[in-house]
Motif scaffolding. Structure first.
Motif, PDB file in Angstrom:
ATOM      1  N   GLY A 325      -0.287  44.994  39.383  1.00  0.00           N
ATOM      2  CA  GLY A 325      -0.992  46.088  40.035  1.00  0.00           C
ATOM      3  C   GLY A 325      -0.606  47.465  39.561  1.00  0.00           C
ATOM      4  O   GLY A 325      -1.230  48.455  39.927  1.00  0.00           O
ATOM      5  N   THR A 326       0.431  47.549  38.725  1.00  0.00           N
ATOM      6  CA  THR A 326       0.877  48.839  38.227  1.00  0.00           C
ATOM      7  C   THR A 326       1.580  48.620  36.897  1.00  0.00           C
ATOM      8  O   THR A 326       1.538  47.516  36.341  1.00  0.00           O
ATOM      9  CB  THR A 326       1.793  49.541  39.249  1.00  0.00           C
ATOM     10  N   PHE A 327       2.237  49.664  36.385  1.00  0.00           N
ATOM     11  CA  PHE A 327       2.779  49.583  35.037  1.00  0.00           C
ATOM     12  C   PHE A 327       4.223  49.099  34.997  1.00  0.00           C
ATOM     13  O   PHE A 327       4.773  48.884  33.932  1.00  0.00           O
ATOM     14  CB  PHE A 327       2.680  50.961  34.368  1.00  0.00           C
ATOM     15  N   ILE A 328       4.855  48.933  36.139  1.00  0.00           N
ATOM     16  CA  ILE A 328       6.247  48.501  36.171  1.00  0.00           C
ATOM     17  C   ILE A 328       6.282  47.004  36.452  1.00  0.00           C
ATOM     18  O   ILE A 328       5.915  46.545  37.530  1.00  0.00           O
ATOM     19  CB  ILE A 328       7.050  49.287  37.219  1.00  0.00           C
ATOM     20  N   SER A 329       6.720  46.260  35.472  1.00  0.00           N
ATOM     21  CA  SER A 329       6.711  44.804  35.553  1.00  0.00           C
ATOM     22  C   SER A 329       7.613  44.299  36.671  1.00  0.00           C
ATOM     23  O   SER A 329       8.678  44.857  36.950  1.00  0.00           O
ATOM     24  CB  SER A 329       7.183  44.219  34.215  1.00  0.00           C
ATOM     25  N   GLY A 335      12.934  48.430  40.378  1.00  0.00           N
ATOM     26  CA  GLY A 335      11.843  49.385  40.210  1.00  0.00           C
ATOM     27  C   GLY A 335      10.458  48.841  40.476  1.00  0.00           C
ATOM     28  O   GLY A 335       9.505  49.611  40.589  1.00  0.00           O
ATOM     29  N   ALA A 336      10.314  47.514  40.572  1.00  0.00           N
ATOM     30  CA  ALA A 336       8.997  46.929  40.815  1.00  0.00           C
ATOM     31  C   ALA A 336       8.748  46.816  42.317  1.00  0.00           C
ATOM     32  O   ALA A 336       9.557  46.240  43.045  1.00  0.00           O
ATOM     33  CB  ALA A 336       8.899  45.556  40.166  1.00  0.00           C
ATOM     34  N   LYS A 337       7.647  47.365  42.766  1.00  0.00           N
ATOM     35  CA  LYS A 337       7.234  47.224  44.164  1.00  0.00           C
ATOM     36  C   LYS A 337       6.246  46.063  44.216  1.00  0.00           C
ATOM     37  O   LYS A 337       5.066  46.210  43.901  1.00  0.00           O
ATOM     38  CB  LYS A 337       6.590  48.520  44.656  1.00  0.00           C
ATOM     39  N   LYS A 338       6.740  44.909  44.609  1.00  0.00           N
ATOM     40  CA  LYS A 338       5.953  43.683  44.481  1.00  0.00           C
ATOM     41  C   LYS A 338       4.779  43.619  45.456  1.00  0.00           C
ATOM     42  O   LYS A 338       3.906  42.766  45.303  1.00  0.00           O
ATOM     43  CB  LYS A 338       6.864  42.469  44.640  1.00  0.00           C
ATOM     44  N   SER A 339       4.757  44.526  46.426  1.00  0.00           N
ATOM     45  CA  SER A 339       3.621  44.545  47.347  1.00  0.00           C
ATOM     46  C   SER A 339       2.389  45.201  46.725  1.00  0.00           C
ATOM     47  O   SER A 339       1.289  45.114  47.275  1.00  0.00           O
ATOM     48  CB  SER A 339       4.000  45.285  48.634  1.00  0.00           C
ATOM     49  N   ILE A 340       2.559  45.864  45.575  1.00  0.00           N
ATOM     50  CA  ILE A 340       1.411  46.479  44.897  1.00  0.00           C
ATOM     51  C   ILE A 340       0.606  45.372  44.221  1.00  0.00           C
ATOM     52  O   ILE A 340       1.112  44.654  43.360  1.00  0.00           O
ATOM     53  CB  ILE A 340       1.867  47.514  43.850  1.00  0.00           C
ATOM     54  N   LEU A 423      14.771  48.549  27.188  1.00  0.00           N
ATOM     55  CA  LEU A 423      15.899  49.189  27.862  1.00  0.00           C
ATOM     56  C   LEU A 423      16.309  48.526  29.172  1.00  0.00           C
ATOM     57  O   LEU A 423      17.342  48.882  29.735  1.00  0.00           O
ATOM     58  CB  LEU A 423      15.573  50.660  28.155  1.00  0.00           C
ATOM     59  N   TYR A 424      15.509  47.603  29.689  1.00  0.00           N
ATOM     60  CA  TYR A 424      15.773  46.999  30.997  1.00  0.00           C
ATOM     61  C   TYR A 424      15.870  48.065  32.090  1.00  0.00           C
ATOM     62  O   TYR A 424      16.600  47.914  33.063  1.00  0.00           O
ATOM     63  CB  TYR A 424      17.046  46.147  30.962  1.00  0.00           C
ATOM     64  N   ASP A 425      15.143  49.143  31.916  1.00  0.00           N
ATOM     65  CA  ASP A 425      15.022  50.189  32.929  1.00  0.00           C
ATOM     66  C   ASP A 425      13.603  50.726  32.842  1.00  0.00           C
ATOM     67  O   ASP A 425      13.096  50.956  31.733  1.00  0.00           O
ATOM     68  CB  ASP A 425      16.027  51.313  32.680  1.00  0.00           C
ATOM     69  N   PRO A 426      12.918  50.947  33.971  1.00  0.00           N
ATOM     70  CA  PRO A 426      11.516  51.373  33.931  1.00  0.00           C
ATOM     71  C   PRO A 426      11.268  52.725  33.278  1.00  0.00           C
ATOM     72  O   PRO A 426      10.116  53.068  33.014  1.00  0.00           O
ATOM     73  CB  PRO A 426      11.125  51.405  35.416  1.00  0.00           C
ATOM     74  N   ILE A 427      12.321  53.509  33.023  1.00  0.00           N
ATOM     75  CA  ILE A 427      12.097  54.797  32.367  1.00  0.00           C
ATOM     76  C   ILE A 427      11.464  54.599  30.997  1.00  0.00           C
ATOM     77  O   ILE A 427      10.738  55.469  30.502  1.00  0.00           O
ATOM     78  CB  ILE A 427      13.417  55.598  32.241  1.00  0.00           C
ATOM     79  N   HIS A 428      11.720  53.446  30.384  1.00  0.00           N
ATOM     80  CA  HIS A 428      11.160  53.200  29.049  1.00  0.00           C
ATOM     81  C   HIS A 428       9.639  53.116  29.082  1.00  0.00           C
ATOM     82  O   HIS A 428       8.965  53.913  28.414  1.00  0.00           O
ATOM     83  CB  HIS A 428      11.773  51.934  28.456  1.00  0.00           C
ATOM     84  N   GLN A 463      19.060  52.994  43.909  1.00  0.00           N
ATOM     85  CA  GLN A 463      18.408  54.298  44.053  1.00  0.00           C
ATOM     86  C   GLN A 463      17.330  54.496  42.999  1.00  0.00           C
ATOM     87  O   GLN A 463      16.242  54.985  43.293  1.00  0.00           O
ATOM     88  CB  GLN A 463      19.451  55.410  43.948  1.00  0.00           C
ATOM     89  N   ARG A 464      17.623  54.113  41.763  1.00  0.00           N
ATOM     90  CA  ARG A 464      16.616  54.236  40.706  1.00  0.00           C
ATOM     91  C   ARG A 464      15.410  53.360  41.035  1.00  0.00           C
ATOM     92  O   ARG A 464      14.261  53.758  40.843  1.00  0.00           O
ATOM     93  CB  ARG A 464      17.204  53.839  39.349  1.00  0.00           C
ATOM     94  N   GLY A 465      15.688  52.173  41.533  1.00  0.00           N
ATOM     95  CA  GLY A 465      14.603  51.263  41.877  1.00  0.00           C
ATOM     96  C   GLY A 465      13.679  51.835  42.934  1.00  0.00           C
ATOM     97  O   GLY A 465      12.450  51.718  42.838  1.00  0.00           O
ATOM     98  N   GLU A 466      14.240  52.467  43.949  1.00  0.00           N
ATOM     99  CA  GLU A 466      13.426  53.038  45.024  1.00  0.00           C
ATOM    100  C   GLU A 466      12.515  54.147  44.501  1.00  0.00           C
ATOM    101  O   GLU A 466      11.355  54.266  44.912  1.00  0.00           O
ATOM    102  CB  GLU A 466      14.342  53.569  46.127  1.00  0.00           C
ATOM    103  N   ILE A 467      13.027  54.951  43.582  1.00  0.00           N
ATOM    104  CA  ILE A 467      12.214  56.033  43.017  1.00  0.00           C
ATOM    105  C   ILE A 467      11.096  55.459  42.150  1.00  0.00           C
ATOM    106  O   ILE A 467       9.937  55.892  42.225  1.00  0.00           O
ATOM    107  CB  ILE A 467      13.099  57.002  42.211  1.00  0.00           C
ATOM    108  N   PHE A 468      11.422  54.467  41.339  1.00  0.00           N
ATOM    109  CA  PHE A 468      10.395  53.886  40.475  1.00  0.00           C
ATOM    110  C   PHE A 468       9.332  53.133  41.273  1.00  0.00           C
ATOM    111  O   PHE A 468       8.182  53.031  40.839  1.00  0.00           O
ATOM    112  CB  PHE A 468      11.031  52.979  39.423  1.00  0.00           C
ATOM    113  N   GLU A 469       9.697  52.611  42.422  1.00  0.00           N
ATOM    114  CA  GLU A 469       8.683  51.990  43.271  1.00  0.00           C
ATOM    115  C   GLU A 469       7.646  53.025  43.702  1.00  0.00           C
ATOM    116  O   GLU A 469       6.445  52.725  43.774  1.00  0.00           O
ATOM    117  CB  GLU A 469       9.344  51.346  44.487  1.00  0.00           C
ATOM    118  N   GLN A 470       8.095  54.237  43.978  1.00  0.00           N
ATOM    119  CA  GLN A 470       7.156  55.312  44.319  1.00  0.00           C
ATOM    120  C   GLN A 470       6.266  55.654  43.121  1.00  0.00           C
ATOM    121  O   GLN A 470       5.062  55.871  43.270  1.00  0.00           O
ATOM    122  CB  GLN A 470       7.928  56.555  44.765  1.00  0.00           C
TER     123      GLN A 470
END
Length: 516
Positions: A325-329, A335-340, A423-428, A463-470
């Motif tokens: 549903g979005t760009f974060i796997s 960082g993935a919000k699985k409810s999307i 990078l195993y981080d959604p910033i990539h 904390q990074r995960g919560e921000i990337f979920e947004q």
């Protein structure tokens, strides 16, 4: 249903094939080595573009990077960051100073000793505009200075905090020999004869990148590979790659076509693996031209509703995929919000949104396609969009040609692509494709920019995960791209080959491969 008409028409036209095999049924004939037990032959899906691992894109270097090169820190098979050329790192409380202690007694392929000056030279190679490094956007905005107080200490001082700096060092900072770099006439020369300190060194590189032969580096600092010679053969036609593994001409085949997955699993002499690569399959949209239909959110949402992604996964990807549903796997560590959820298939709503946006009769557009992706995918998407009046011209490009456009922000208005988790981080993925300063981005959303600035100062995974979920929620709601599926690579290997696939990434890691 419109879906039935679309899929039936594509099946009738031969677009959705049951198998890529050209004729007859070929079965695995042997699990013996293609050459000998000191050699592993790997069939890859595209030619090698550039052997400078600090310059070329991840989609190119992921085949050879972990064989030829090494990094201060790296990733284990699960994606966990582990020490490699550095034995430790100390991070300042403000995440702006990273001090690495280096391993002693490490040699480059040319016999020179590894020291802190080589780390500095490698970063300077990335930062040099003449090198045209695709890694530059990840380091240039943040690196203030690099200090080398002694041969085995290197200190990175950053302009701003960067919570993902360790990931960038592990995924992107291959170490090159400084003296060798300085001896070359220009930055491009390194790619012709690359030297690093990984477990393999280059023995032969065929013109055009059709074959790459690596030989074991016996002075490698770490565990010595079991395989003496690695041969990578670019077999660009899927049918040829499938038949090569079935006939025993290669020992490992990567990125095999989806239609043959079920049939290959029945071959007694093969192990067939489908592995998620935390890499969204998506269509990137150029949203920055006010005159373009795609600058309007309603248009982007309309085209999202017009695609039946579940049907595409079932009929085009042959079940080897998952809705996205979005760009974060969902396969990132955080960082993935699985409810999307993916946009539901609703052609009626799609037409209503197009009319609301001022396009009741649709419009014409062009879709540029990364050539190593299944052609059926773009044809199916075009058929769906055609049902709501959007006529799509398909422009299928070679992988190299597509990347030349992609890396210069010229692959619009639409680009069908697949991102690589490096990078195993959604910033990539987010920073590259949906930040105003991204390497491939033509998207600028102030809310996303604010969150990316915020996440830079945060180093904790939670904390990074919560921000990337947004961030993921915003990209979904804004229909910032057309997210088709989680992407999986299909690998096949002879049962007598011992090889573990890197989890959550498309990077190939043959450091511990061998024959049973």
């Amino acid at each position: 249903m419109v879906f039935s008409k679309v899929i039936k028409a594509l099946l009738a036209g031969g677009v959705l094939a049951a198998s890529v095999l050209a004729s007859g049924v070929v079965h695995a004939t042997t699990d013996k080595p293609a050459v000998d037990r000191d050699t592993l032959v790997v069939g890859v899906e595209k030619e090698f573009q550039n052997l400078d691992g600090l310059v070329t894109i991840s989609g190119d270097s992921l085949r050879y990077g972990w064989q030829i090169y090494d990094t201060l820190y790296g990733f284990d098979l699960e994606g966990k960051i582990v020490p490699r050329l550095a034995t430790s790192v100390t991070i300042s409380p403000d995440s702006k100073v990273f001090t690495y202690k280096l391993r002693k007694g490490v040699k480059f392929h040319n016999g020179t000793q590894f020291t802190s000056k080589d780390v500095k030279a490698s970063v300077e190679h990335i930062l040099d505009p003449k090198s045209k490094s695709t890694r530059r956007p990840y380091f240039a905005p943040i690196v203030d200075s690099i200090e080398t107080p002694d041969p085995y200490t290197v200190v990175f001082k950053l302009k701003v905090p960067d919570g993902a700096f360790q990931n960038k060092v592990a995924g992107y900072l291959y170490i090159l020999p400084g003296d060798y770099l300085a001896s070359l006439a220009n930055p491009d020369a390194f790619a012709q004869a690359p030297i690093s300190l990984g477990p393999y060194k280059v023995k032969r590189y065929a013109p055009g990148g059709s074959e790459l032969v690596l030989e074991r580096f016996d002075d490698f600092w770490g565990e010595k590979p079991k395989i003496k010679t690695l041969i990578f053969k670019a077999i660009t036609e899927p049918v040829s790659r499938v038949n090569a593994i079935l006939r025993g001409e290669i020992d490992v085949a990567v990125v095999l076509p989806f239609p043959d997955y079920d049939r290959l699993k029945k071959e007694a002499g093969l192990d067939v693996i489908s592995s998620p690569v935390a890499s969204p399959l998506y269509i990137r949209v150029y949203t920055d031209d006010p005159a373009s239909p795609f600058s309007k959110r309603e248009v982007r949402q309309a085209l999202s509703y017009a695609i039946d992604t579940n049907a595409i996964i079932k009929s085009v990807l042959h079940g080897v995929g998952e809705p996205l549903g979005t760009f974060i796997s969902n396969y990132y560590p955080y960082g993935a919000k699985k409810s999307i959820k993916a946009y539901p298939y609703d052609p009626k709503k799609a037409k209503e949104l197009l009319a609301k946006a001022g396009y009741p009769s649709g419009f014409e557009t062009t879709l540029n396609i990364q050539g190593d992706l299944p052609k059926e995918l773009s044809e199916t998407v075009a058929a769906y969009w055609g049902q709501i009046g959007v006529k799509v011209k398909l422009n299928r490009l070679t992988y190299a040609a597509f990347q030349r456009l992609n890396n210069t922000h010229a692959s619009g208005p639409l680009a069908l692509s697949q991102f690589t988790n490096a990078l195993y981080d959604p910033i990539h993925p987010v920073g590259g494709a949906f930040s105003k300063d991204g390497s491939w981005s033509n998207y600028n959303n102030p809310d996303v920019e604010a969150l990316l600035q915020k996440v830079n100062s945060v180093s904790g995974a939670q904390q990074r995960g919560e921000i990337f979920e947004q961030v993921g929620q915003i990209l979904h709601d804004d229909a910032a791209g057309f997210f088709l599926s989680e992407y999986f690579y299909i690998y096949a290997k002879k049962k007598s080959v011992q090889w573990d696939v890197q989890k959550g990434s498309g990077f190939l890691n043959f450091r511990t491969a061998g024959w049973k």
